[in-house]
Design an enzyme around this catalytic site. Structure first.
Site, PDB file in Angstrom:
ATOM      1  N   GLN A   1      -2.153  -7.365   3.513  1.00  0.00           N
ATOM      2  CA  GLN A   1      -1.537  -6.246   2.805  1.00  0.00           C
ATOM      3  C   GLN A   1      -0.014  -6.273   2.852  1.00  0.00           C
ATOM      4  O   GLN A   1       0.637  -5.367   2.357  1.00  0.00           O
ATOM      5  CB  GLN A   1      -2.063  -4.902   3.317  1.00  0.00           C
TER       6      GLN A   1
ATOM      7  N   GLY B   1      -1.905   0.013  14.556  1.00  0.00           N
ATOM      8  CA  GLY B   1      -1.217   0.139  15.838  1.00  0.00           C
ATOM      9  C   GLY B   1       0.153   0.764  15.691  1.00  0.00           C
ATOM     10  O   GLY B   1       0.428   1.431  14.690  1.00  0.00           O
TER      11      GLY B   1
ATOM     12  N   GLY C   1      -4.738   9.264   6.638  1.00  0.00           N
ATOM     13  CA  GLY C   1      -3.641  10.218   6.514  1.00  0.00           C
ATOM     14  C   GLY C   1      -3.254  10.425   5.055  1.00  0.00           C
ATOM     15  O   GLY C   1      -3.225   9.467   4.278  1.00  0.00           O
TER      16      GLY C   1
ATOM     17  N   SER D   1       6.421   7.906  10.871  1.00  0.00           N
ATOM     18  CA  SER D   1       6.062   6.571  10.397  1.00  0.00           C
ATOM     19  C   SER D   1       6.555   5.561  11.420  1.00  0.00           C
ATOM     20  O   SER D   1       7.605   5.779  12.048  1.00  0.00           O
ATOM     21  CB  SER D   1       6.743   6.308   9.044  1.00  0.00           C
ATOM     22  N   SER D   2       5.802   4.476  11.578  1.00  0.00           N
ATOM     23  CA  SER D   2       6.254   3.442  12.519  1.00  0.00           C
ATOM     24  C   SER D   2       7.567   2.817  12.033  1.00  0.00           C
ATOM     25  O   SER D   2       8.303   2.223  12.810  1.00  0.00           O
ATOM     26  CB  SER D   2       5.177   2.381  12.712  1.00  0.00           C
TER      27      SER D   2
ATOM     28  N   HIS E   1      -0.864   9.309  13.748  1.00  0.00           N
ATOM     29  CA  HIS E   1      -2.149   8.620  13.944  1.00  0.00           C
ATOM     30  C   HIS E   1      -3.071   9.449  14.836  1.00  0.00           C
ATOM     31  O   HIS E   1      -4.271   9.571  14.565  1.00  0.00           O
ATOM     32  CB  HIS E   1      -1.947   7.263  14.629  1.00  0.00           C
TER      33      HIS E   1
HETATM   34  P1  AMP Z   1      -1.134   2.667   9.617  1.00  0.00           P
HETATM   35  O1  AMP Z   1      -1.289   2.256  11.047  1.00  0.00           O
HETATM   36  O2  AMP Z   1       0.274   2.825   9.186  1.00  0.00           O
HETATM   37  O3  AMP Z   1      -1.989   1.831   8.693  1.00  0.00           O
HETATM   38  O4  AMP Z   1      -1.745   4.144   9.546  1.00  0.00           O
HETATM   39  C1  AMP Z   1      -3.045   4.419   9.998  1.00  0.00           C
HETATM   40  C2  AMP Z   1      -3.473   5.772   9.475  1.00  0.00           C
HETATM   41  O5  AMP Z   1      -2.614   6.787   9.987  1.00  0.00           O
HETATM   42  C3  AMP Z   1      -3.412   5.851   7.952  1.00  0.00           C
HETATM   43  O6  AMP Z   1      -4.549   6.545   7.468  1.00  0.00           O
HETATM   44  C4  AMP Z   1      -2.140   6.628   7.727  1.00  0.00           C
HETATM   45  O7  AMP Z   1      -2.137   7.332   6.507  1.00  0.00           O
HETATM   46  C5  AMP Z   1      -2.144   7.581   8.911  1.00  0.00           C
HETATM   47  N1  AMP Z   1      -0.804   8.102   9.170  1.00  0.00           N
HETATM   48  C6  AMP Z   1       0.353   7.382   9.304  1.00  0.00           C
HETATM   49  N2  AMP Z   1       1.409   8.222   9.460  1.00  0.00           N
HETATM   50  C7  AMP Z   1       0.918   9.488   9.401  1.00  0.00           C
HETATM   51  C8  AMP Z   1       1.517  10.791   9.485  1.00  0.00           C
HETATM   52  N3  AMP Z   1       2.819  10.953   9.659  1.00  0.00           N
HETATM   53  N4  AMP Z   1       0.687  11.868   9.371  1.00  0.00           N
HETATM   54  C9  AMP Z   1      -0.652  11.714   9.189  1.00  0.00           C
HETATM   55  N5  AMP Z   1      -1.262  10.508   9.103  1.00  0.00           N
HETATM   56  C10 AMP Z   1      -0.488   9.417   9.215  1.00  0.00           C
END
Ligand code: AMP
Length: 304
Positions: A61, A31, A148, A186-187, A37
């Protein structure tokens, strides 16, 4: 778009789609969605007739309880963004649904690829990631799953798990989406204050420096040293690691290759950021315009 919160319901829908001849793409997330994303969702949308995304903040995690509780949650907003991006189902399970026998039961222990870097700085992190992704795969039953490249070691850990366990799922890596000045989305960026947001560009300069150094030579230690130097010179930025690694094993290669990754992690005003770039891609180096001192060190042709 349908919201499903039970594993059995998601499995039933996925099986029905498969019997009707559909291909299923799956995008796991925690989220707090941003354009990074959504670009991963788009990749899944383009290659599959059905797309499932999950929104689940996975407790196993996180190494620190405070970090888990501080993680931003806004399901209504996330669901609206996923619907707009063309997702068919958002899977939004409760913790008990994902861990019916309790946290820490029936874990997936990743191999050597999870040992260094993120694995070293965040003990238990990849075991939590591999375990939840395996459980999510068993719920969504996808043909393809999308991750990602921003989290390059995570992508390597998941690819190794799928190979090692023989899961019939194709893993697809998607390009990192960056802000206009090069900072990887990034979040966590929302937690940076104005100074931190500026200082965080040191990570971008370090990756640009690595790509520039690669254009001039193949020495892994020299490239890594040039990254560390750039981070060390930046105010307010504390280096955790800067290294050149093979994207599959996450070990340093004997000599840098075009597909080797420059990987960096640093703390900026208490916020931990990671980023990486393919040495031969010469993409991050284009943001070096934001750092004039780098331009001089970039060999001719790299920026053209
Ligand atoms: P997360 O919600 O942080 O677990 O991310 C979910 C997915 O989005 C993961 O596969 C991340 O690698 C991908 N993701 C997060 N930030 C980016 C970004 N800036 N560019 C591409 N993919 C991303």
């Amino acid at each position: 778009m349908r919201t499903i919160d039970l594993v059995a319901d998601l499995q039933a829908q996925s099986r029905a789609w498969r019997s009707a001849g559909s291909t299923i793409g799956f995008v796991p997330t925690m989220g707090a969605l941003h354009e990074g994303h959504i670009s991963v969702v788009r990749a899944a949308r383009e290659a599959n007739s059905r797309v499932i995304a999950s929104v689940f903040v996975n407790p196993t995690q996180f190494s620190e309880e405070a970090d888990l509780h501080a993680y931003p949650r806004d399901f209504e907003r996330d669901a609206a963004l996923l619907e707009k991006a063309g997702v068919d189902i958002v899977f939004h399970p409760a913790v008990d649904e994902m861990y019916p026998s309790g946290l820490g039961e029936s874990v997936v222990r990743p191999g050597a690829v999870a040992e260094g870097f993120e694995g070293e700085h965040r003990p238990g992190h990849f075991e939590g990631v591999a375990t939840v992704v395996a459980r999510l795969f068993n719920a969504a039953l996808p043909d393809r799953a999308y991750f990602g490249r921003k989290d390059a070691q995570q992508l390597a850990v998941i690819s190794a798990m799928v190979r090692g366990l023989g899961l019939p799922i194709e893993i697809v890596g998607c390009p990192t989406v960056r802000e206009s000045d090069g900072l990887a989305m990034s979040s966590r960026n929302a937690r940076l204050d104005a100074d931190g947001r500026h200082h965080a560009l040191a990570l971008v300069r370090a990756l640009a420096g690595a790509q520039a150094a690669f254009a001039a030579g193949r020495d892994v230690t020299g490239i890594a040293a040039s990254m560390s130097r750039i981070i060390d010179e930046a105010p307010g930025v504390v280096l955790e690691y800067a290294a050149v690694v093979d994207p599959r094993t996450f070990r340093p290669p004997a000599a840098a290759a075009g597909d080797s990754l420059a990987a960096v992690a640093a703390r900026v005003g208490g916020v931990r950021l990671i980023d990486n770039a393919e040495l031969g891609a010469a993409d991050v180096v284009r943001f070096a315009a934001a750092a004039p001192s780098l331009i001089a060190s970039i060999p001719q042709g790299v920026l053209s």
